[in-house]
Design a protein around this motif. Sequence first.
Motif, short mmCIF file in Angstrom:
data_model
loop_
_atom_site.label_atom_id
_atom_site.label_comp_id
_atom_site.label_asym_id
_atom_site.label_seq_id
_atom_site.Cartn_x
_atom_site.Cartn_y
_atom_site.Cartn_z
N SER A 124 0.79 -1.35 -0.01
CA SER A 124 -0.07 0.05 -0.03
C SER A 124 0.88 1.26 -0.01
O SER A 124 2.07 1.24 0.32
CB SER A 124 -0.91 -0.07 1.07
OG SER A 124 -0.29 0.08 2.24
N LEU A 125 0.27 2.64 -0.50
CA LEU A 125 0.91 3.46 -0.59
C LEU A 125 0.60 4.51 0.43
O LEU A 125 -0.56 4.51 1.04
CB LEU A 125 0.51 4.31 -1.85
CG LEU A 125 0.93 3.38 -3.18
CD1 LEU A 125 0.67 4.50 -4.41
CD2 LEU A 125 2.25 3.15 -3.21
N GLY A 126 1.45 5.44 0.99
CA GLY A 126 1.26 6.50 1.87
C GLY A 126 0.30 7.80 1.36
O GLY A 126 0.00 7.67 0.03
N VAL A 127 0.06 8.83 2.05
CA VAL A 127 -0.56 9.91 1.63
C VAL A 127 0.22 10.68 0.33
O VAL A 127 -0.52 11.03 -0.68
CB VAL A 127 -1.00 10.79 2.88
CG1 VAL A 127 -1.38 12.33 2.27
CG2 VAL A 127 -1.91 10.13 3.46
N PRO A 128 1.34 11.08 0.74
CA PRO A 128 2.17 11.98 -0.36
C PRO A 128 2.11 10.99 -1.76
O PRO A 128 2.19 11.61 -2.78
CB PRO A 128 3.36 12.28 0.31
CG PRO A 128 3.51 11.19 1.59
CD PRO A 128 2.45 10.77 1.82
N GLU A 129 2.49 9.67 -1.70
CA GLU A 129 2.62 8.85 -2.59
C GLU A 129 1.49 8.69 -3.37
O GLU A 129 1.63 8.72 -4.81
CB GLU A 129 3.19 7.58 -2.19
CG GLU A 129 4.57 7.41 -1.56
CD GLU A 129 4.65 8.02 -0.14
OE1 GLU A 129 3.58 8.05 0.50
OE2 GLU A 129 5.58 8.29 0.50
N THR A 130 0.25 8.62 -2.98
CA THR A 130 -0.98 8.39 -3.55
C THR A 130 -1.38 9.53 -4.33
O THR A 130 -1.84 9.67 -5.31
CB THR A 130 -2.10 8.11 -2.62
OG1 THR A 130 -1.60 6.77 -1.62
CG2 THR A 130 -3.28 7.56 -3.37
N THR A 131 -1.12 10.82 -3.63
CA THR A 131 -1.32 12.25 -4.40
C THR A 131 -0.40 12.28 -5.48
O THR A 131 -0.71 12.70 -6.66
CB THR A 131 -0.95 13.26 -3.23
OG1 THR A 131 -1.59 13.08 -2.10
CG2 THR A 131 -1.22 14.47 -3.97
N LEU A 132 1.00 11.92 -5.38
CA LEU A 132 1.65 11.89 -6.53
C LEU A 132 1.37 11.18 -7.69
O LEU A 132 1.40 11.52 -8.86
CB LEU A 132 3.38 11.21 -6.05
CG LEU A 132 4.46 11.45 -7.19
CD1 LEU A 132 4.70 12.78 -7.50
CD2 LEU A 132 5.68 10.54 -6.69
N LEU A 133 0.98 9.85 -7.38
CA LEU A 133 0.40 8.94 -8.32
C LEU A 133 -0.91 9.59 -8.93
O LEU A 133 -1.12 9.34 -10.38
CB LEU A 133 0.14 7.56 -7.85
CG LEU A 133 0.07 6.41 -8.58
CD1 LEU A 133 1.49 6.22 -9.45
CD2 LEU A 133 -0.41 5.28 -7.80
N ARG A 134 -1.71 10.02 -8.32
CA ARG A 134 -2.84 10.93 -8.88
C ARG A 134 -2.63 11.97 -9.78
O ARG A 134 -3.05 12.22 -11.09
CB ARG A 134 -3.75 11.55 -7.79
CG ARG A 134 -5.07 11.68 -8.31
CD ARG A 134 -6.13 11.78 -7.04
NE ARG A 134 -5.89 13.24 -6.38
CZ ARG A 134 -6.28 14.20 -6.45
NH1 ARG A 134 -7.03 14.61 -7.58
NH2 ARG A 134 -6.01 15.34 -5.85
#
Lengths: 366, 403
Positions: B224-234
């Motif tokens: 699973s990804l953290g908050v900044p990583e998911t934001t970056l992916l989006r």
Amino acid sequence: MSERGWAWVEHLRRGGTTPWASFDGGPSAAEDGYLPGAQQLELLRRLNLAGSPSPDLVERVVRASAPGRGRPDLELVGAGPERRFGPRPVDPATLPDAELLRVATGLLATSVVRTAPAPVEPRRPRRWRTRYELVGDPWVATPLTAALTADGRPPGGVGRAVLVLGADLPTMLARVWADRALRGSVPPWPEFVARVHARDRLPRRVDLVEVAARQRTVAGTGRVSVVLDPAALPGLLGARSLPPGGVPPDLSEAAGELTRQVATAVSLHVTPPEQTDLLERVLLPRLAALAPAGPPAPRPVVPPEHRDWVEDAAARLHRDLVRSGYPVVGDPGGVLPGPWEAHGAPQSVLDLAVRLLLERPSEVTA
Amino acid sequence: MSERVLLHVGTPKTGTSYVQDVLWRNREVLAEAGILYAAERFDAHFLAALDLMELPWGGLQSEAIGAWDDLAARVRAFDGTAIISHEILATASRAQIGRALASLGHGDGTEVHLVLSVRDLVRQIPAEWQENVKHRAQLSFADFLDEVRDPERATRIGSWFWGVQEVPEILDRWGQDLPPEHVHVVTVPPPGGAPEVLWKRFSQALGLDGVPLDLEQAERANPSLGVPETTLLRRINKRVNAELPPADYRPLVRELLAHQTLSRRRRSPRLALPPALHPWVSQIAASWTEEVERRGYDVVGDLADLAGAPPVEQYADPDHPRERQVALAGVDAIKTLLLDDARLRHDVERLQAEVDDLRGALERAYATPSYRLRRALYLRLEGSLLGRTTLRGYRRLRGRSTP
């Protein structure tokens, strides 16, 4: 289980067209199990409104599951006791076309797969034939090559003349989209144009100068020319005329969109090469047969917000074509857009799907 | 004819990948214990589910054609217990479920058991959003929550989410023809517990207790990804979706960036349910618990697990992340892409050298003086009507059509 619901199913099976909301019951033959979904039943009602679906088709609709992601089979509002869980029941008349289309495209896909005639064996290659290769505009190059091959004129050979087929840029964009729709690998037309614009690059196959330059470097090719005059093709191919049906008619936006969705549904049953072949041999002729007599259906129209870009891209293509020095059959200005057509009233994709489903009343279920 | 079929139909994000990996790696051990896990490849049951449910999946569907019927035939032909497991089966329609059960021998002497593993919505909701982002979604967490909370469930996101997560409804669809004692609900323990607890529950529900399975090599879970990583992916999705086809997105963005790079950043804040939504989720969990108890299903674990953890003390909003954290995740992503690009450049150089060798050999074959002369003459003749007529006459005389 709801008696009124089953009575409506019976009503629709007999060709009834009364909407669920105004249906006040009737004779029913309650069946075991669950009522068909609202999507399936509303599609059946639309079929009844548009014509007389065969008994086979009626049963296929009633038993269908919609392929792909979307809302699950929905219950009819007021057909049974209120449930605490699951999606809310609906009035089927209020369902958006897209939900009914999912069911329709699934049915069309199975119909395409099951009713495909055996491919025609190509005749033996003619002994004396012009060596050629058709590239460029895929809507013309691919089927015409197939038709010529079937007629004993397969492409290829050392020293072959490479004919880079082109047209005005809006037409070529519409044809690239239609060609990719057969493969199910393209978004709807407006999104496709927006993507091409965002990339600021023409699709590879219709960047005519690039295509010609690539072909020049391929071993075994002869003269490379750009053909913008379709009337010159028979002479260039060493034939008196083009094989009948060699170039399919252009698709309207609605027909292209339906093709795109049916292609995705067909991909659930056959491999990608079979998918394209089946759609070309089965779906396109059916669509063509539906078209009314008279002028052909208008091709997809470039949305106004992208027209400046298309004009600029066409001007660049024209300039590069003239500068490149490749022989051009026809007027090099033929790549430039003509006057923009006005957006007509959009044709309903669902209506087209309904007409196609009704077109073969004797279709056999599996 | 199978005596018993255990059908594990979801839900996603409940350790299903781990279970499937254990079953896949231990096929032979299971066979010796009289249990069939019919699979020639690790994703065989996923393909069968795609086929049953007629789901396009980025081109993968062409590998799934006929997969359900093949799987069902193998299950029917097996004399013993068979296990089928995939979480997307949770969304199957009633018609598809009817077809699936009939094809497995239900009503024809085979005892079908349904297994549904369930996890609290406090974890499921952010996990589903992240899964969407890993599948190209561009919508913000707030928009995702709005779609999930819309009672109409008319959007693609809302209908899929509840299709795979609404426990009583899934059990109703899949269990409509089964006695309640043949329906097993496995609850996922609260976070922080020993990981063995969940496996023990699965083992009990799937009848694997006592089978000497090797659990060491199985992969535990989807990273699973953290908050900044998911934001970056989006943000990456927003930029690349129009240009990167699915076939490239899968290996480059989902695998290389998300799974192999960003998921390794474990110190960034984790995704969580916004505290304001906890009362809504608690209400749903209570209604599910009551319904499952009322129906009398076999519960493996504790339905209280569905309540989920209390709100986090420091909520990190993925729609308003700390930009420094996102930038650092971006630097890690760039580093990975550069290293991968360097590797590919070396591959391209090596392959280019091979192509040059081959092209040279081909050109030498064409480079004889007589070939060059004939080609020049041919091209000149092809350029005029008189020339083409001459060529046709020549070919006719010669008896073949190449010059």
